[in-house]
Design an enzyme around this catalytic site. Structure first.
Site, PDB file in Angstrom:
ATOM      1  CB  CYS A  72     -74.451 -23.903 -78.760  1.00  0.00           C
ATOM      2  SG  CYS A  72     -75.638 -23.283 -77.561  1.00  0.00           S
TER       3      CYS A  72
ATOM      4  CB  CYS B 102     -75.428 -30.491 -76.450  1.00  0.00           C
ATOM      5  SG  CYS B 102     -75.854 -29.841 -78.080  1.00  0.00           S
TER       6      CYS B 102
ATOM      7  CB  CYS C 181     -89.008 -29.723 -85.379  1.00  0.00           C
ATOM      8  SG  CYS C 181     -90.525 -30.520 -84.903  1.00  0.00           S
TER       9      CYS C 181
ATOM     10  NE  ARG D   5     -92.046 -35.666 -81.412  1.00  0.00           N
ATOM     11  CZ  ARG D   5     -92.207 -34.348 -81.523  1.00  0.00           C
ATOM     12  NH1 ARG D   5     -91.245 -33.551 -81.180  1.00  0.00           N
ATOM     13  NH2 ARG D   5     -93.330 -33.848 -81.995  1.00  0.00           N
TER      14      ARG D   5
HETATM   15  N1  SAM Z   1     -80.307 -24.799 -78.254  1.00  0.00           N
HETATM   16  C1  SAM Z   1     -81.664 -25.006 -78.029  1.00  0.00           C
HETATM   17  C2  SAM Z   1     -81.972 -25.560 -76.651  1.00  0.00           C
HETATM   18  O1  SAM Z   1     -81.113 -26.179 -76.048  1.00  0.00           O
HETATM   19  O2  SAM Z   1     -83.101 -25.396 -76.213  1.00  0.00           O
HETATM   20  C3  SAM Z   1     -82.320 -25.899 -79.070  1.00  0.00           C
HETATM   21  C4  SAM Z   1     -81.587 -27.084 -79.603  1.00  0.00           C
HETATM   22  S1  SAM Z   1     -81.137 -28.344 -78.429  1.00  0.00           S
HETATM   23  C5  SAM Z   1     -80.074 -29.363 -79.383  1.00  0.00           C
HETATM   24  C6  SAM Z   1     -82.672 -29.245 -78.235  1.00  0.00           C
HETATM   25  C7  SAM Z   1     -82.690 -30.408 -77.290  1.00  0.00           C
HETATM   26  O3  SAM Z   1     -82.038 -31.520 -77.867  1.00  0.00           O
HETATM   27  C8  SAM Z   1     -82.008 -30.267 -75.953  1.00  0.00           C
HETATM   28  O4  SAM Z   1     -82.797 -29.567 -75.029  1.00  0.00           O
HETATM   29  C9  SAM Z   1     -81.849 -31.700 -75.534  1.00  0.00           C
HETATM   30  O5  SAM Z   1     -82.956 -32.120 -74.768  1.00  0.00           O
HETATM   31  C10 SAM Z   1     -81.801 -32.469 -76.852  1.00  0.00           C
HETATM   32  N2  SAM Z   1     -80.485 -33.088 -77.070  1.00  0.00           N
HETATM   33  C11 SAM Z   1     -79.348 -32.462 -77.424  1.00  0.00           C
HETATM   34  N3  SAM Z   1     -78.322 -33.337 -77.512  1.00  0.00           N
HETATM   35  C12 SAM Z   1     -78.821 -34.546 -77.184  1.00  0.00           C
HETATM   36  C13 SAM Z   1     -78.256 -35.842 -77.068  1.00  0.00           C
HETATM   37  N4  SAM Z   1     -76.960 -36.063 -77.286  1.00  0.00           N
HETATM   38  N5  SAM Z   1     -79.078 -36.872 -76.746  1.00  0.00           N
HETATM   39  C14 SAM Z   1     -80.390 -36.648 -76.500  1.00  0.00           C
HETATM   40  N6  SAM Z   1     -80.978 -35.444 -76.593  1.00  0.00           N
HETATM   41  C15 SAM Z   1     -80.213 -34.400 -76.922  1.00  0.00           C
HETATM   42 FE1  SF4 Z   2     -76.677 -25.231 -77.076  1.00  0.00          FE
HETATM   43 FE2  SF4 Z   2     -76.827 -27.854 -77.350  1.00  0.00          FE
HETATM   44 FE3  SF4 Z   2     -77.370 -26.749 -75.015  1.00  0.00          FE
HETATM   45 FE4  SF4 Z   2     -79.080 -26.383 -77.099  1.00  0.00          FE
HETATM   46  S1  SF4 Z   2     -78.613 -28.319 -76.078  1.00  0.00           S
HETATM   47  S2  SF4 Z   2     -78.336 -24.858 -75.642  1.00  0.00           S
HETATM   48  S3  SF4 Z   2     -77.582 -26.365 -78.778  1.00  0.00           S
HETATM   49  S4  SF4 Z   2     -75.377 -26.744 -76.053  1.00  0.00           S
END
Ligand code: SAM
Ligand code: SF4
Ligand code: DTB
Length: 336
Positions: A62, A69, A106, A269
């Site tokens: 990404c 992330c 989801c 949630r």
């Molecule tokens: N890329 C898209 C976005 O960011 O909207 C969708 C996928 S992203 C992984 C979805 C959500 O996962 C993020 O907005 C974040 O809130 C949550 N998330 C990602 N990594 C995480 C982590 N290490 N711990 C907790 N929540 C996490």
């Molecule tokens: Fe990309 Fe992760 Fe950010 Fe979603 S949360 S936009 S997957 S870097």
């Protein structure tokens, strides 16, 4: 009577002020829990929890730099970029989730934004999952107006797009987009008549004013998100937040309780981070008003509690998994 003592659970409000949200956070724990539990009972079956199963349909690579992330190209985690999953694999996972008891499926993609070239493939996935008799949810990054409409047509029930933290703290966590980008996508989702799933993460290094600010940003949108995921940071090696200090678990419970009070008709949630929580802490989150979880051994790239463990926990707590059609019920609740 001061404003914070008006029973907020009776009202759908969009005019929350920072001081009153902070005052809710600062209530004695027993008072806060009592109020959250009272609101929960007025609006929901307190012994029912909705369960959604997650699948990463496009993992890693990404372009965004979200500090938490593991899927960002900006960090050195063990997650590698993979191509989008084929339709048959997605439908197979959805069918498994359904037979394991999930009511919603989801699908998440590690994209900054949805590209038009991928839209039809995702739309096919949404339609296929819907045909299996599951509610559908996707999280694909930023959307354009026409993309939201196309996803709705395909049968999309929910779009997940988190605000993550307060507007003030946002720039400390993500530099490749701004808060307004998130709000814009959420408005296209609402306008397309798709249910909004939007929440945030606790443990990013934010302070208590930021936690209040996140909930205020969510509740003060034109309508409350029908689903509000509260994630506890999953600390993944190689991400900038991997060494963050743990937050006080009771502060996490308070966040659930305040979300319940501010958005009384929304599903709250208990989202990522359950793998590091005791059963007792999760039970306290349900008492505070959480009524939805991710169910299944994996979140997107990290572990979630084993499904059998969750079923056993539900049995110990006398919790039923909701099977009614939430998307329809959510719409009904909002029309009054
Ligand atoms: N890329 C898209 C976005 O960011 O909207 C969708 C996928 S992203 C992984 C979805 C959500 O996962 C993020 O907005 C974040 O809130 C949550 N998330 C990602 N990594 C995480 C982590 N290490 N711990 C907790 N929540 C996490
Ligand atoms: Fe990309 Fe992760 Fe950010 Fe979603 S949360 S936009 S997957 S870097
Ligand atoms: C949400 O609020 N949490 C989920 C879902 N929406 C997409 C994602 C959690 C991801 C946790 C880290 C991972 O597994 O990669």
């Amino acid at each position: 009577m001061s404003k914070t003592l008006i029973k907020p659970d009776q009202l759908i409000r969009h005019d929350w002020q920072q001081e009153e949200v902070e005052a809710l956070y600062e209530l004695p724990f027993a008072d806060l829990m009592f109020r959250a539990q009272t609101s929960h009972r007025e609006n929901f079956d307190p012994n029912a929890v909705q369960i959604s199963t997650l699948l990463s349909i496009k993992t890693g690579g990404c372009a965004e730099d979200c500090g938490y992330c593991p899927q960002s190209v900006h960090h050195e985690s063990s997650v590698k970029a993979e191509p989008m999953l084929p339709l048959d694999e997605v439908l197979e996972s959805a069918a498994e989730a359904k037979s394991a008891g999930a009511s919603r499926f989801c699908m998440g993609a590690a994209w900054r934004s949805l590209k038009d070239r991928d839209l039809e493939r995702v739309a096919e996935m949404v339609s296929g999952v819907k045909e299996l008799g599951l509610e559908t949810c996707v999280t694909l990054g930023m959307l354009k107006e026409h993309q939201a409409k196309r996803l709705k047509e395909a049968g999309l029930d929910y779009y997940n797009h988190n605000l993550d933290t307060s507007p003030e703290f946002y720039g400390n966590i993500i530099s490749t987009r701004v808060y307004q980008n998130r709000l814009d996508t959420l408005s296209y989702v609402r306008d397309a008549d798709i249910n909004v799933c939007s929440g945030g993460i606790v443990g990013l290094g934010e302070n208590s004013a930021d936690r209040a600010g996140l909930l205020m940003a969510l509740a003060n949108m034109p309508s409350h998100p029908q689903s509000v995921p509260i994630n506890l940071l999953v600390k993944v090696e190689g991400t900038p937040l991997a060494e963050n200090e743990d937050i006080d678990p009771l502060e996490f419970v308070r966040t659930i309780a305040v979300a319940r009070l501010m958005m009384p008709k929304s599903y709250v949630r208990l989202s990522a981070g359950r793998e590091s929580m005791s059963d007792e802490l999760q039970a306290m989150c349900f008492l505070a008003g959480a009524n939805s979880i991710f169910y299944g051994d994996k979140l997107l790239t990290t572990d979630n509690p084993d499904a059998h463990h969750d079923l056993r926990l539900f049995e110990r707590l006398g919790i039923n998994t909701v099977v009614e059609n939430h998307a329809a019920a959510a719409k009904e609740a909002w029309s009054h």
